[in-house]
Design an enzyme around this catalytic site. Structure first.
Site, PDB file in Angstrom:
ATOM      1  N   THR A  91       0.826  -1.199   0.000  1.00 19.44           N
ATOM      2  CA  THR A  91       0.000   0.000   0.000  1.00 19.44           C
ATOM      3  C   THR A  91       0.866   1.257   0.000  1.00 19.44           C
ATOM      4  OG1 THR A  91      -1.859  -1.081   1.095  1.00 19.44           O
ATOM      5  CG2 THR A  91      -1.728   1.299   1.351  1.00 19.44           C
ATOM      6  N   ASN A 116       1.781  -9.691  10.813  1.00 23.57           N
ATOM      7  CA  ASN A 116       2.510  -8.443  10.545  1.00 23.57           C
ATOM      8  C   ASN A 116       1.736  -7.239  11.051  1.00 23.57           C
ATOM      9  OD1 ASN A 116       1.728  -6.307   8.286  1.00 23.57           O
ATOM     10  ND2 ASN A 116       0.780  -8.257   7.707  1.00 23.57           N
ATOM     11  N   PHE A 120       1.989   0.209   6.800  1.00 23.04           N
ATOM     12  CA  PHE A 120       2.173   0.965   5.545  1.00 23.04           C
ATOM     13  C   PHE A 120       3.525   1.703   5.507  1.00 23.04           C
ATOM     14  CE2 PHE A 120      -2.716   1.794   4.873  1.00 23.04           C
ATOM     15  CZ  PHE A 120      -2.898   0.440   4.653  1.00 23.04           C
ATOM     16  N   ASN A 145      -1.988  -0.223  -5.115  1.00 24.70           N
ATOM     17  CA  ASN A 145      -2.815  -0.330  -3.914  1.00 24.70           C
ATOM     18  C   ASN A 145      -2.563   0.927  -3.069  1.00 24.70           C
ATOM     19  OD1 ASN A 145      -3.283  -0.954  -1.058  1.00 24.70           O
ATOM     20  ND2 ASN A 145      -3.702  -3.047  -1.729  1.00 24.70           N
ATOM     21  N   SER A 181      -6.613  -2.818   6.002  1.00 27.78           N
ATOM     22  CA  SER A 181      -5.440  -3.197   6.787  1.00 27.78           C
ATOM     23  C   SER A 181      -5.734  -2.971   8.261  1.00 27.78           C
ATOM     24  CB  SER A 181      -4.236  -2.352   6.383  1.00 27.78           C
ATOM     25  OG  SER A 181      -3.239  -2.499   7.368  1.00 27.78           O
ATOM     26  N   ASN A 183      -3.540  -2.508  10.489  1.00 26.01           N
ATOM     27  CA  ASN A 183      -2.372  -1.910  11.138  1.00 26.01           C
ATOM     28  C   ASN A 183      -2.291  -0.394  11.050  1.00 26.01           C
ATOM     29  OD1 ASN A 183      -1.358  -4.485  11.840  1.00 26.01           O
ATOM     30  ND2 ASN A 183      -0.794  -4.773   9.696  1.00 26.01           N
ATOM     31  N   THR A 184      -3.296   0.235  10.465  1.00 28.82           N
ATOM     32  CA  THR A 184      -3.399   1.692  10.484  1.00 28.82           C
ATOM     33  C   THR A 184      -4.639   2.006  11.316  1.00 28.82           C
ATOM     34  OG1 THR A 184      -2.326   1.981   8.347  1.00 28.82           O
ATOM     35  CG2 THR A 184      -3.789   3.759   9.042  1.00 28.82           C
ATOM     36  N   LYS A 219     -10.329  -3.533  -1.584  1.00 29.58           N
ATOM     37  CA  LYS A 219      -9.836  -4.717  -0.854  1.00 29.58           C
ATOM     38  C   LYS A 219     -10.464  -4.752   0.530  1.00 29.58           C
ATOM     39  CE  LYS A 219      -5.600  -7.171   0.289  1.00 29.58           C
ATOM     40  NZ  LYS A 219      -4.159  -7.272   0.011  1.00 29.58           N
ATOM     41  N   ASN A 248      -7.884  -9.159   2.923  1.00 28.24           N
ATOM     42  CA  ASN A 248      -6.681  -8.721   3.618  1.00 28.24           C
ATOM     43  C   ASN A 248      -6.414  -9.708   4.772  1.00 28.24           C
ATOM     44  OD1 ASN A 248      -4.568  -6.967   4.573  1.00 28.24           O
ATOM     45  ND2 ASN A 248      -5.674  -5.287   3.573  1.00 28.24           N
TER      46      ASN A 248
HETATM   47  C1  LIG Z   1       4.119  -8.615   5.640  1.00 28.78           C
HETATM   48  C2  LIG Z   1       2.810  -8.324   4.967  1.00 28.78           C
HETATM   49  C3  LIG Z   1       2.531  -7.028   4.545  1.00 28.78           C
HETATM   50  C4  LIG Z   1       1.322  -6.749   3.915  1.00 28.78           C
HETATM   51  N1  LIG Z   1       1.078  -5.471   3.489  1.00 28.78           N
HETATM   52  C5  LIG Z   1      -0.075  -5.194   2.838  1.00 28.78           C
HETATM   53  C6  LIG Z   1      -0.329  -3.892   2.357  1.00 28.78           C
HETATM   54  O1  LIG Z   1       0.490  -2.985   2.481  1.00 28.78           O
HETATM   55  N2  LIG Z   1      -1.511  -3.675   1.735  1.00 28.78           N
HETATM   56  C7  LIG Z   1      -2.450  -4.648   1.550  1.00 28.78           C
HETATM   57  O2  LIG Z   1      -3.496  -4.401   0.954  1.00 28.78           O
HETATM   58  N3  LIG Z   1      -2.220  -5.912   1.986  1.00 28.78           N
HETATM   59  C8  LIG Z   1      -1.070  -6.185   2.623  1.00 28.78           C
HETATM   60  N4  LIG Z   1      -0.837  -7.457   3.072  1.00 28.78           N
HETATM   61  C9  LIG Z   1      -1.899  -8.478   2.916  1.00 28.78           C
HETATM   62  C10 LIG Z   1      -1.696  -9.361   1.680  1.00 28.78           C
HETATM   63  O3  LIG Z   1      -1.731  -8.613   0.496  1.00 28.78           O
HETATM   64  C11 LIG Z   1      -2.774 -10.464   1.630  1.00 28.78           C
HETATM   65  O4  LIG Z   1      -4.035  -9.850   1.455  1.00 28.78           O
HETATM   66  C12 LIG Z   1      -2.826 -11.309   2.887  1.00 28.78           C
HETATM   67  O5  LIG Z   1      -1.526 -11.550   3.378  1.00 28.78           O
HETATM   68  C13 LIG Z   1      -3.508 -12.659   2.653  1.00 28.78           C
HETATM   69  O6  LIG Z   1      -2.838 -13.417   1.663  1.00 28.78           O
HETATM   70  P1  LIG Z   1      -1.772 -14.571   2.012  1.00 28.78           P
HETATM   71  O7  LIG Z   1      -2.414 -15.487   3.014  1.00 28.78           O
HETATM   72  O8  LIG Z   1      -1.460 -15.220   0.692  1.00 28.78           O
HETATM   73  O9  LIG Z   1      -0.587 -13.883   2.603  1.00 28.78           O
HETATM   74  C14 LIG Z   1       0.365  -7.774   3.708  1.00 28.78           C
HETATM   75  C15 LIG Z   1       0.656  -9.070   4.128  1.00 28.78           C
HETATM   76  C16 LIG Z   1       1.855  -9.363   4.743  1.00 28.78           C
HETATM   77  C17 LIG Z   1       2.143 -10.771   5.191  1.00 28.78           C
END
Ligand SMILES: Cc1cc2nc3c(=O)[nH]c(=O)nc-3n(C[C@H](O)[C@H](O)[C@H](O)COP(=O)(O)O)c2cc1C
Length: 343
Positions: A91, A116, A120, A145, A181, A183-184, A219, A248
């Site tokens: 993002t 995590n 951002f 994104n 997300s 985390n914000t 998303k 997410n």
């Molecule tokens: C370390 C980390 C950072 C992520 N950062 C973002 C982000 O910045 N923006 C976002 O939309 N999703 C973020 N995601 C979520 C992933 O894009 C994804 O939606 C989520 O991890 C589920 O897919 P997965 O099980 O294949 O990891 C992050 C995931 C991880 C593990």
């Protein structure tokens, strides 16, 4: 084999974010030369083309990289060489920001999961755009994104999304509005109907003004109820969006194999990987029930195997994205799971 026997054990001996940074630096280095790109292609294996048109864009096949792995578009050429059909950068926020305090990324190996709370961390949407503008479009599709800065409150959030759209409009193929997300602080409140209507309508109007409007996706979080997910999906269609990305990460910690104190020690953040798989597939199905074919559905969450891809497709996904599975299984998984999509 090379990944699971040699590369992964080395990387998994390091703290998760350091391992991530080393991998990205290697890709950045290798992508610069023909020899380096050959090495990357060798690691990924041959990924055959099975073209598919989604959101009006032509994808080489349905498997892409989810947002968050290459937030700043540092290694997109290398990632395309590995075989992804599309890469979602971000993002991205209008102003650069450092993200949360470290450590902020943790492995739950027994669960093949990650937690995590990166928050951002990114160099800002303009810096990413300046990098992306130089790419060759034939490499594959890039999604931008976008989200809001931590210091922007929700009343002013719309402006942040519009600024980033304007930074990126010439350099990405589609936009993803990230409102999910964990985390914000407060970001997920933008999923409430009134705020969301406001945001999605403003994004749509801004996009329309452009000479080159892009397909828009939103998303969403896996932690909403079925009713909330279906109502957001209908709203996205009403606001002229072309895609919904589900999902997410989750703030849930149910049914983990990892010991409770280890999970507690990792602390707050979004959980991704295998434990998210079932829920995100349910979400894809709920979206499909609500909006049928009126938008594209991009299934994300816990995709590790060819069967996971088939399950997401059967639930209604038009594309899939991976993140955590890629960390655990390594680059050859793109080849393995992409094959599954074939008729
Ligand atoms: C370390 C980390 C950072 C992520 N950062 C973002 C982000 O910045 N923006 C976002 O939309 N999703 C973020 N995601 C979520 C992933 O894009 C994804 O939606 C989520 O991890 C589920 O897919 P997965 O099980 O294949 O990891 C992050 C995931 C991880 C593990």
């Amino acid at each position: 084999m090379l990944y699971s026997n040699i590369i992964r054990p080395i990387l998994f001996n390091l703290p998760a974010e350091i391992a991530h940074n080393i991998t990205m630096k290697q890709l950045e280095f290798l992508q610069q030369s023909a020899l380096g790109r050959g090495v990357i292609r060798y690691l990924g294996g041959e990924v055959k083309s099975s073209p598919i048109n989604v959101m009006g864009l032509q994808f080489k096949h349905p498997v892409g990289l989810a947002a968050g792995l290459d937030k700043d578009a540092m290694a997109i050429r290398g990632l395309f060489e590995l075989g992804f059909s599309h890469i979602e950068v971000g993002t991205l926020t209008p102003r650069p920001q450092p993200g949360n305090e470290k450590p902020r990324l943790f492995r739950l190996k027994k669960d093949e999961a990650l937690i995590n709370r990166m928050g951002f961390n990114n160099h800002g949407s303009l810096a990413a755009s300046n990098r992306l503008i130089k790419r060759d479009p034939s490499w594959g599709i890039v999604g931008g994104n976008i989200g809001r800065n931590k210091m922007t409150d929700n009343e002013n959030a719309v402006d942040d999304y519009l600024i980033s759209m304007n930074h990126l409009r010439a350099s990405v193929d589609y936009f993803t509005v990230n409102i999910s997300s964990p985390n914000t602080p407060g970001l997920r409140d933008l999923q409430h109907k009134k705020a969301l209507n406001n945001l999605l309508s403003a994004v749509f109007e801004e996009n329309k003004k452009s000479d080159t409007p892009r397909p828009l996706a939103v998303k969403i979080s896996p932690d909403l109820s079925k009713e909330e997910i279906q109502s957001i999906s209908r709203l996205a269609v009403e606001c002229g969006f072309s895609g919904i990305i589900g999902t997410n990460t989750t703030i849930g910690r149910d049914s983990l194999k990892t010991k409770t104190n280890k999970v507690k020690k990792a602390g707050l953040g979004g959980l991704s990987g295998k434990p998210l798989n079932g829920r995100s597939t349910d979400v894809v199905q709920w979206i499909k029930e609500a909006v049928d074919d009126s938008v594209a559905i991009i299934g994300v969450g816990g995709v590790f195997t060819a069967q996971d891809v088939i399950d997401k497709r059967n639930a209604g996904a038009d594309l899939v994205q991976i993140y955590t599975g890629f960390v655990y299984n390594g680059p050859s998984m793109i080849h393995d799971i992409q094959e599954a999509w074939r008729p």
